[in-house]
Design a protein around this motif. Structure first.
Motif, PDB file in Angstrom:
ATOM      1  N   VAL A  43       0.845  -1.020  -0.089  1.00  0.00           N
ATOM      2  CA  VAL A  43      -0.116   0.119   0.085  1.00  0.00           C
ATOM      3  C   VAL A  43       0.821   1.107  -0.061  1.00  0.00           C
ATOM      4  N   LEU A  44       1.812   1.496   0.919  1.00  0.00           N
ATOM      5  CA  LEU A  44       2.906   2.409   0.799  1.00  0.00           C
ATOM      6  C   LEU A  44       4.204   1.912   0.348  1.00  0.00           C
ATOM      7  N   LYS A  45       4.629   2.714  -0.327  1.00  0.00           N
ATOM      8  CA  LYS A  45       6.105   2.395  -1.150  1.00  0.00           C
ATOM      9  C   LYS A  45       7.190   3.353  -0.679  1.00  0.00           C
ATOM     10  N   GLY A  46       7.316   3.644   0.472  1.00  0.00           N
ATOM     11  CA  GLY A  46       8.179   4.514   0.906  1.00  0.00           C
ATOM     12  C   GLY A  46       7.953   5.950   1.074  1.00  0.00           C
ATOM     13  N   ILE A  47       7.064   6.432   1.806  1.00  0.00           N
ATOM     14  CA  ILE A  47       6.774   7.959   1.948  1.00  0.00           C
ATOM     15  C   ILE A  47       7.428   8.651   2.954  1.00  0.00           C
ATOM     16  N   SER A  48       7.696   9.866   2.805  1.00  0.00           N
ATOM     17  CA  SER A  48       8.319  10.784   3.961  1.00  0.00           C
ATOM     18  C   SER A  48       7.796  12.180   3.847  1.00  0.00           C
ATOM     19  N   PHE A  49       7.550  12.630   5.133  1.00  0.00           N
ATOM     20  CA  PHE A  49       6.934  14.040   4.936  1.00  0.00           C
ATOM     21  C   PHE A  49       7.069  14.605   6.462  1.00  0.00           C
ATOM     22  N   THR A  50       7.172  15.722   6.769  1.00  0.00           N
ATOM     23  CA  THR A  50       7.110  16.336   8.051  1.00  0.00           C
ATOM     24  C   THR A  50       5.925  17.231   8.329  1.00  0.00           C
ATOM     25  N   CYS A 215      -6.343  23.991   5.476  1.00  0.00           N
ATOM     26  CA  CYS A 215      -4.871  23.558   5.193  1.00  0.00           C
ATOM     27  C   CYS A 215      -4.220  24.599   4.429  1.00  0.00           C
ATOM     28  N   GLU A 216      -2.884  24.874   4.815  1.00  0.00           N
ATOM     29  CA  GLU A 216      -1.781  25.317   3.895  1.00  0.00           C
ATOM     30  C   GLU A 216      -0.826  24.574   3.166  1.00  0.00           C
ATOM     31  N   ARG A 217      -1.258  23.295   3.127  1.00  0.00           N
ATOM     32  CA  ARG A 217      -0.381  22.347   2.595  1.00  0.00           C
ATOM     33  C   ARG A 217      -1.026  21.121   2.301  1.00  0.00           C
ATOM     34  N   SER A 218      -0.826  20.647   0.881  1.00  0.00           N
ATOM     35  CA  SER A 218      -1.443  19.284   0.541  1.00  0.00           C
ATOM     36  C   SER A 218      -0.470  18.358  -0.006  1.00  0.00           C
ATOM     37  N   ILE A 219      -0.694  17.085   0.291  1.00  0.00           N
ATOM     38  CA  ILE A 219       0.074  15.927  -0.091  1.00  0.00           C
ATOM     39  C   ILE A 219      -0.634  14.969  -0.958  1.00  0.00           C
ATOM     40  N   TRP A 220      -0.067  14.810  -2.268  1.00  0.00           N
ATOM     41  CA  TRP A 220      -0.969  14.009  -2.947  1.00  0.00           C
ATOM     42  C   TRP A 220      -0.405  12.641  -3.300  1.00  0.00           C
ATOM     43  N   ILE A 221      -0.871  11.552  -2.605  1.00  0.00           N
ATOM     44  CA  ILE A 221      -0.516  10.105  -2.494  1.00  0.00           C
ATOM     45  C   ILE A 221      -1.085   9.404  -3.607  1.00  0.00           C
ATOM     46  N   HIS A 222      -0.143   9.007  -4.518  1.00  0.00           N
ATOM     47  CA  HIS A 222      -0.511   8.152  -5.653  1.00  0.00           C
ATOM     48  C   HIS A 222       0.146   6.895  -5.700  1.00  0.00           C
ATOM     49  N   ASP A 223      -0.532   5.678  -5.703  1.00  0.00           N
ATOM     50  CA  ASP A 223      -0.105   4.339  -5.972  1.00  0.00           C
ATOM     51  C   ASP A 223       0.951   4.174  -4.693  1.00  0.00           C
ATOM     52  N   GLY A 224       0.758   4.559  -3.608  1.00  0.00           N
ATOM     53  CA  GLY A 224       1.794   4.295  -2.412  1.00  0.00           C
ATOM     54  C   GLY A 224       2.796   5.244  -2.466  1.00  0.00           C
ATOM     55  N   LYS A 225       2.804   6.369  -3.203  1.00  0.00           N
ATOM     56  CA  LYS A 225       4.208   7.016  -3.238  1.00  0.00           C
ATOM     57  C   LYS A 225       3.469   8.485  -3.116  1.00  0.00           C
ATOM     58  N   ILE A 226       4.177   9.579  -2.865  1.00  0.00           N
ATOM     59  CA  ILE A 226       3.906  10.937  -2.601  1.00  0.00           C
ATOM     60  C   ILE A 226       4.182  11.697  -4.248  1.00  0.00           C
ATOM     61  N   MET A 227       3.034  11.923  -4.839  1.00  0.00           N
ATOM     62  CA  MET A 227       3.253  12.454  -6.241  1.00  0.00           C
ATOM     63  C   MET A 227       3.626  13.879  -6.224  1.00  0.00           C
ATOM     64  N   ALA A 228       3.084  14.704  -5.218  1.00  0.00           N
ATOM     65  CA  ALA A 228       2.913  16.249  -5.215  1.00  0.00           C
ATOM     66  C   ALA A 228       2.641  16.718  -3.972  1.00  0.00           C
ATOM     67  N   GLU A 229       3.581  17.518  -3.502  1.00  0.00           N
ATOM     68  CA  GLU A 229       3.318  18.319  -2.537  1.00  0.00           C
ATOM     69  C   GLU A 229       3.585  19.744  -2.370  1.00  0.00           C
ATOM     70  N   GLY A 230       2.830  20.636  -1.768  1.00  0.00           N
ATOM     71  CA  GLY A 230       2.770  21.971  -1.850  1.00  0.00           C
ATOM     72  C   GLY A 230       1.631  22.527  -1.389  1.00  0.00           C
TER      73      GLY A 230
END
Length: 447
Positions: A43-50, A215-230
């Motif tokens: 399901v998750l393939k190595g996501i990272s965020f703070t 929210c002031e930030r969105s994280i788009w998760i696609h196929d278990g990875k972070i596709m875009a963040e901002g």
């Protein structure tokens, strides 16, 4: 852990076993052992965020991408296969509607149970009890068994408990879509208040409007990875572009499938064979009728190349005119005056159920206004040939400063035909000295 962060997710991976037909009884396990075969679903393939203290972020993505799994990992309902998750402070979560409620207990008793789960003592709960009940607006039903509650009442009670436990981190999964409009507005206002007080908020939602409000930030998760963040301003249009392209692809496949089905039925019903097509003619021969070679820009290209324009190219904005009240082309306008917008478009291929929209943004990305022909309930129309659309923005009371304008042609429920981001940059001036984002007409009366 960095001192400014309260959440750190580092290279987290999570997989689940998906059984084909798992048996639970001993008889099933012995006789049908071959049915216990399973596949590993990553399901998750190595996501990272703070996430920093007091920050609100939204997790977006299509069903099955890993949003809710991420939230469950944050609440420690489940644990990652690898990677690390670090969190600082008390966590309050709203993952499922009424999770943890006992149906035979009253609303009041369930408040004590849920608040205790979040770590409050009985005395602390007693001090907050009146505030929780008042916020939920369930005073007349609070001593009734919760099995008699509607889904909206469940949500009110669960939300009221979660925001009154003085949490450092609040995790919310999709439940704010429940409830009437007034209570939703009340929830959003309360979320903004607790965010201002320093609470960190993580929201999973398919409602991009909800995320943009909080929210002031969105994280788009696609196929278990972070596709875009901002910022939502940057991420949401790209995500909608991807989803629109998927809808178009599905529609094309469905059109081809229906065509094949009709041709097969025609062959079956033509008993005499006089009108049947020749056997050497493929039923896929005119497949291109449904698959025109459109100039679609993928979301991946948009991210990599920082594109300001995307869509499938069936129609295209050719010229955008901004005119002042004297019909003079200008990019400088006085606050409170009208602005006439002329959108010249070229049609390559008929656009069914067309929607034309505008968005006005401050230079820091804050959206100050947006509308389109569907929101304004114009009669449904299609674009068949080149033309011009005129829009008059009346009494535009934006305060002095620079703004950017987005324009878009869409089809159906959001399929991008030509999305033109930051198509125009304008500036407003005024002789007034009041401050803020927008002027409000007003009068003073001194007694």
């Amino acid at each position: 852990m960095e001192p400014e962060n309260v959440i750190e997710v580092n290279d987290v991976r999570k997989s689940f076993k998906v059984y084909k037909d798992r048996g639970y009884m001993l008889k099933e396990m012995v006789l049908f052992a071959n049915r216990r075969k399973y596949e590993i679903h990553e399901v998750l393939k190595g996501i990272s965020f703070t996430v920093g203290k007091g920050e609100a972020i939204g997790l977006i993505g299509q069903n099955g991408c890993g949003k809710s799994t991420t939230l469950k990992l944050l609440t420690k309902i489940i644990y990652p296969d690898s990677g690390s998750i670090r969190m600082k402070g008390r966590v309050s979560s709203l993952l499922e509607l009424g999770a943890g409620f006992h149906p035979d207990m009253s609303g009041r008793e369930n408040i004590y149970i849920n608040a205790a789960i979040f770590g409050l003592t009985r005395d602390e709960i007693a001090k907050r009890l009146d505030d929780i009940i008042a916020f939920s607006e369930l005073e007349h039903y609070i001593d009734n068994p919760v099995r008699t509650y509607s889904s909206g009442m469940y949500m009110r009670l669960a939300f009221s408990v979660a925001i009154n436990v003085d949490a450092d981190i609040l995790l919310i999964d999709e439940i704010l879509a429940v409830g009437d409009a007034n209570f939703q507005s009340k929830c959003f206002n309360r979320l903004k208040e607790i965010k201002a007080e320093g609470t960190t908020i993580v929201i999973v939602s398919h409602s991009l409007g909800q995320i943009e409000q909080v929210c002031e930030r969105s994280i788009w998760i696609h196929d278990g990875k972070i596709m875009a963040e901002g910022s939502p301003r940057e991420v949401h249009p790209i995500y909608l572009d991807y989803m629109g392209a998927k809808r178009l692809e599905n529609a094309q496949h469905e059109a081809i499938r229906q065509k094949k089905k009709r041709e097969k039925e025609a062959l079956k019903t033509d008993v005499s064979g006089e009108n049947a097509p020749s056997k050497d003619v493929s039923i896929n021969e005119d497949k291109t009728d449904c698959e025109d070679d459109l100039t679609t820009i993928s979301s991946e290209e948009a991210i990599k190349k920082n594109k300001k324009r995307w869509g499938n190219g069936m129609a295209r904005l050719q010229e955008i005119e901004l005119l002042d009240e004297n019909d003079v082309d200008s990019t400088l306008f006085e606050t409170g005056k009208n602005i006439k917008v002329k959108l010249h478009y070229h049609v390559k291929q008929r656009v069914e159920d067309a929607v034309i929209g505008i968005g006005i943004f401050r230079t820091d990305g804050v959206q100050v206004y947006g509308s389109n022909t569907r929101i304004d309930k114009l009669e449904e129309f299609s674009l068949e040939k080149d033309g011009v659309v005129c829009l008059v923005l009346k009494n535009v009371n934006l305060m002095p400063g620079q703004y950017t304008l987005d324009f878009a042609i869409e089809s159906g429920m959001g399929l991008p035909i030509d999305y033109y981001r930051e198509a125009k940059r304008v500036e407003f001036f005024t002789t007034k000295n009041d401050v803020g984002l927008s002027r409000i007409e007003h009068e003073w009366e001194l007694g």
